[in-house]
Scaffold this motif. Structure first.
Motif, PDB file in Angstrom:
ATOM      1  N   GLU A  19      -8.946  25.247 -48.875  1.00 30.76           N
ATOM      2  CA  GLU A  19      -8.128  26.249 -48.190  1.00 30.76           C
ATOM      3  C   GLU A  19      -7.582  27.296 -49.161  1.00 30.76           C
ATOM      4  N   HIS A  20      -7.168  28.400 -48.597  1.00 28.35           N
ATOM      5  CA  HIS A  20      -6.561  29.480 -49.379  1.00 28.35           C
ATOM      6  C   HIS A  20      -5.146  29.079 -49.745  1.00 28.35           C
ATOM      7  N   LEU A  21      -4.816  29.140 -51.027  1.00 29.78           N
ATOM      8  CA  LEU A  21      -3.518  28.663 -51.522  1.00 29.78           C
ATOM      9  C   LEU A  21      -2.532  29.787 -51.790  1.00 29.78           C
ATOM     10  N   GLY A  22      -2.965  31.015 -51.671  1.00 31.44           N
ATOM     11  CA  GLY A  22      -2.040  32.116 -51.926  1.00 31.44           C
ATOM     12  C   GLY A  22      -2.699  33.188 -52.756  1.00 31.44           C
ATOM     13  N   MET A  23      -1.929  34.178 -53.102  1.00 30.96           N
ATOM     14  CA  MET A  23      -2.431  35.307 -53.883  1.00 30.96           C
ATOM     15  C   MET A  23      -1.343  35.799 -54.821  1.00 30.96           C
ATOM     16  N   GLN A  24      -1.766  36.561 -55.838  1.00 31.51           N
ATOM     17  CA  GLN A  24      -0.832  37.081 -56.839  1.00 31.51           C
ATOM     18  C   GLN A  24      -1.324  38.438 -57.311  1.00 31.51           C
ATOM     19  N   ALA A  25      -0.424  39.426 -57.272  1.00 29.57           N
ATOM     20  CA  ALA A  25      -0.773  40.768 -57.731  1.00 29.57           C
ATOM     21  C   ALA A  25      -0.771  40.799 -59.252  1.00 29.57           C
ATOM     22  N   GLU A  26      -1.863  41.278 -59.846  1.00 30.73           N
ATOM     23  CA  GLU A  26      -1.985  41.345 -61.300  1.00 30.73           C
ATOM     24  C   GLU A  26      -1.686  42.753 -61.817  1.00 30.73           C
ATOM     25  N   GLY A  27      -1.683  43.744 -60.942  1.00 26.94           N
ATOM     26  CA  GLY A  27      -1.454  45.122 -61.349  1.00 26.94           C
ATOM     27  C   GLY A  27      -1.836  46.042 -60.214  1.00 26.94           C
ATOM     28  N   ASP A  28      -1.949  47.321 -60.503  1.00 23.93           N
ATOM     29  CA  ASP A  28      -2.334  48.283 -59.475  1.00 23.93           C
ATOM     30  C   ASP A  28      -3.765  48.009 -59.023  1.00 23.93           C
ATOM     31  N   ARG A  29      -3.934  47.757 -57.702  1.00 32.76           N
ATOM     32  CA  ARG A  29      -5.233  47.531 -57.077  1.00 32.76           C
ATOM     33  C   ARG A  29      -5.972  46.330 -57.665  1.00 32.76           C
ATOM     34  N   VAL A  30      -5.207  45.352 -58.227  1.00 37.74           N
ATOM     35  CA  VAL A  30      -5.788  44.128 -58.780  1.00 37.74           C
ATOM     36  C   VAL A  30      -5.059  42.944 -58.167  1.00 37.74           C
ATOM     37  N   LEU A  31      -5.811  42.018 -57.547  1.00 35.04           N
ATOM     38  CA  LEU A  31      -5.209  40.900 -56.835  1.00 35.04           C
ATOM     39  C   LEU A  31      -6.033  39.644 -57.097  1.00 35.04           C
ATOM     40  N   THR A  32      -5.341  38.506 -57.275  1.00 36.37           N
ATOM     41  CA  THR A  32      -6.019  37.228 -57.504  1.00 36.37           C
ATOM     42  C   THR A  32      -5.754  36.294 -56.334  1.00 36.37           C
ATOM     43  N   HIS A  33      -6.817  35.784 -55.732  1.00 42.47           N
ATOM     44  CA  HIS A  33      -6.716  34.815 -54.650  1.00 42.47           C
ATOM     45  C   HIS A  33      -6.979  33.413 -55.205  1.00 42.47           C
ATOM     46  N   TYR A  34      -6.246  32.432 -54.691  1.00 44.14           N
ATOM     47  CA  TYR A  34      -6.389  31.049 -55.141  1.00 44.14           C
ATOM     48  C   TYR A  34      -6.892  30.189 -53.990  1.00 44.14           C
ATOM     49  N   PHE A  35      -7.914  29.360 -54.287  1.00 41.68           N
ATOM     50  CA  PHE A  35      -8.480  28.444 -53.304  1.00 41.68           C
ATOM     51  C   PHE A  35      -8.494  27.030 -53.894  1.00 41.68           C
ATOM     52  N   ALA A  36      -8.299  26.058 -53.009  1.00 40.53           N
ATOM     53  CA  ALA A  36      -8.305  24.662 -53.455  1.00 40.53           C
ATOM     54  C   ALA A  36      -9.698  24.258 -53.920  1.00 40.53           C
ATOM     55  N   CYS A  37      -9.760  23.519 -55.022  1.00 40.42           N
ATOM     56  CA  CYS A  37     -11.029  23.004 -55.531  1.00 40.42           C
ATOM     57  C   CYS A  37     -11.228  21.592 -54.990  1.00 40.42           C
ATOM     58  N   LEU A  38     -12.346  21.340 -54.321  1.00 42.58           N
ATOM     59  CA  LEU A  38     -12.638  20.047 -53.710  1.00 42.58           C
ATOM     60  C   LEU A  38     -13.548  19.174 -54.574  1.00 42.58           C
ATOM     61  N   ASP A  39     -13.878  19.642 -55.750  1.00 46.26           N
ATOM     62  CA  ASP A  39     -14.711  18.839 -56.662  1.00 46.26           C
ATOM     63  C   ASP A  39     -13.879  17.660 -57.162  1.00 46.26           C
ATOM     64  N   PRO A  40     -14.332  16.395 -56.950  1.00 46.39           N
ATOM     65  CA  PRO A  40     -13.526  15.238 -57.378  1.00 46.39           C
ATOM     66  C   PRO A  40     -13.325  15.167 -58.887  1.00 46.39           C
ATOM     67  N   ALA A  41     -14.166  15.839 -59.657  1.00 50.37           N
ATOM     68  CA  ALA A  41     -14.001  15.828 -61.111  1.00 50.37           C
ATOM     69  C   ALA A  41     -12.904  16.777 -61.570  1.00 50.37           C
ATOM     70  N   TYR A  42     -12.426  17.650 -60.681  1.00 49.16           N
ATOM     71  CA  TYR A  42     -11.408  18.636 -61.037  1.00 49.16           C
ATOM     72  C   TYR A  42     -10.233  18.533 -60.064  1.00 49.16           C
ATOM     73  N   LYS A  43      -9.706  17.353 -59.945  1.00 46.65           N
ATOM     74  CA  LYS A  43      -8.578  17.135 -59.047  1.00 46.65           C
ATOM     75  C   LYS A  43      -7.348  17.893 -59.560  1.00 46.65           C
ATOM     76  N   GLY A  44      -6.719  18.633 -58.655  1.00 45.75           N
ATOM     77  CA  GLY A  44      -5.543  19.405 -59.030  1.00 45.75           C
ATOM     78  C   GLY A  44      -5.851  20.792 -59.529  1.00 45.75           C
TER      79      GLY A  44
END
Length: 256
Positions: A19-44
């Motif tokens: 799922e989509h976990l949120g977003m964060q503005a990095e600067g003018d016209r720059v945005l970072t979206h965060y999504f949950a990783c479901l790979d069991p080797a990368y929990k968290g």
């Protein structure tokens, strides 16, 4: 958000993206979206997709797509240089352990002119050596030896009859360390050839055992109640000899 999800799914393939976990503005016209990783080797962990729109541009593009740790993510331990990971006993044949030029355990043999250096040269002339032990180096070695297996707080030292300083096999070190340490020269001692503290000890002390003086051998004990087993043939021969002796004696008496 849809563009960022497609980029995350393409990078994570064949593992799905959460799922989509949120977003964060990095600067003018720059945005970072965060999504949950479901790979069991990368929990968290979570996918971070940065999208950007250039100035006066109408199309949004993907700048980067990476995995970043989130709360409770499994992280590797902090990096430790190999020189700090090295432990006593790790050095093997052919291995080299470079000593830093500014190692606080060492000091130049002749170049320093401070009072401490003069006292150091008095104990350690350093002939043929560029550097000798510094005061800090001696203190570290003394603390390590004294708290180790050759110190006074070991079980074998607690049960020893006397201290190493009074043992004939104790060879004191040179320099300032001779006040507290020496080398054991008893081949039967557990610390033979090793540095021991003066108040260490073991059961192989040179004065630990006094050999009692030799005494006269006790007189033999005659057991008159015992008997010996003899073979029948030997008994028969002995009886015949006794009978012959008795007959000869009787004949001599009659002739008299």
């Amino acid at each position: 958000m849809d563009l960022a999800r497609r980029a995350a799914e393409e990078t994570a393939h064949p593992t799905p993206v959460g799922e989509h976990l949120g977003m964060q503005a990095e600067g003018d016209r720059v945005l970072t979206h965060y999504f949950a990783c479901l790979d069991p080797a990368y929990k968290g962990w979570r996918w971070a997709v940065t999208v950007v729109r250039a100035a006066r541009a109408k199309v949004v593009t993907v700048n980067e797509c990476v995995l970043v740790p989130g709360e409770g993510a499994l992280m590797p331990p902090p990096w430790v240089p190999w020189i700090e990971r090295l432990r006593p006993g790790d050095l093997g044949p052919g291995d080299l352990l470079p000593t830093p030029a500014d190692d606080p355990r060492l000091a130049p043999g002749y170049t320093e002119t401070s009072d401490e250096a003069e006292r150091q040269v008095q104990w350690e002339l350093g002939l043929g050596r560029v550097r000798v032990l510094s005061a800090e180096g001696r203190a570290q070695a003394a603390a390590r030896w004294y708290e180790g297996t050759a110190g006074p707080r070991t079980p074998i030292a607690a049960s020893a009859p006397a201290q190493c300083s009074t043992c004939g096999f104790y060879v004191p070190l040179s320099g300032e360390l001779r006040q507290m340490f020496g080398v054991c020269a008893n081949e039967y001692a557990p610390d033979d050839g090793r540095v021991v503290s003066a108040d260490h000890g073991c059961g192989a002390h040179s004065e630990a055992v006094v050999v009692p003086p030799a005494s006269e051998a006790p007189p033999p004990i005659v057991d008159e109640m015992g008997y010996d087993l003899m073979p029948v043939s030997a008994l028969t021969e002995e009886t015949d000899e006794q009978a012959g002796d008795e007959a000869a004696g009787e004949g001599a008496a009659e002739r008299r």
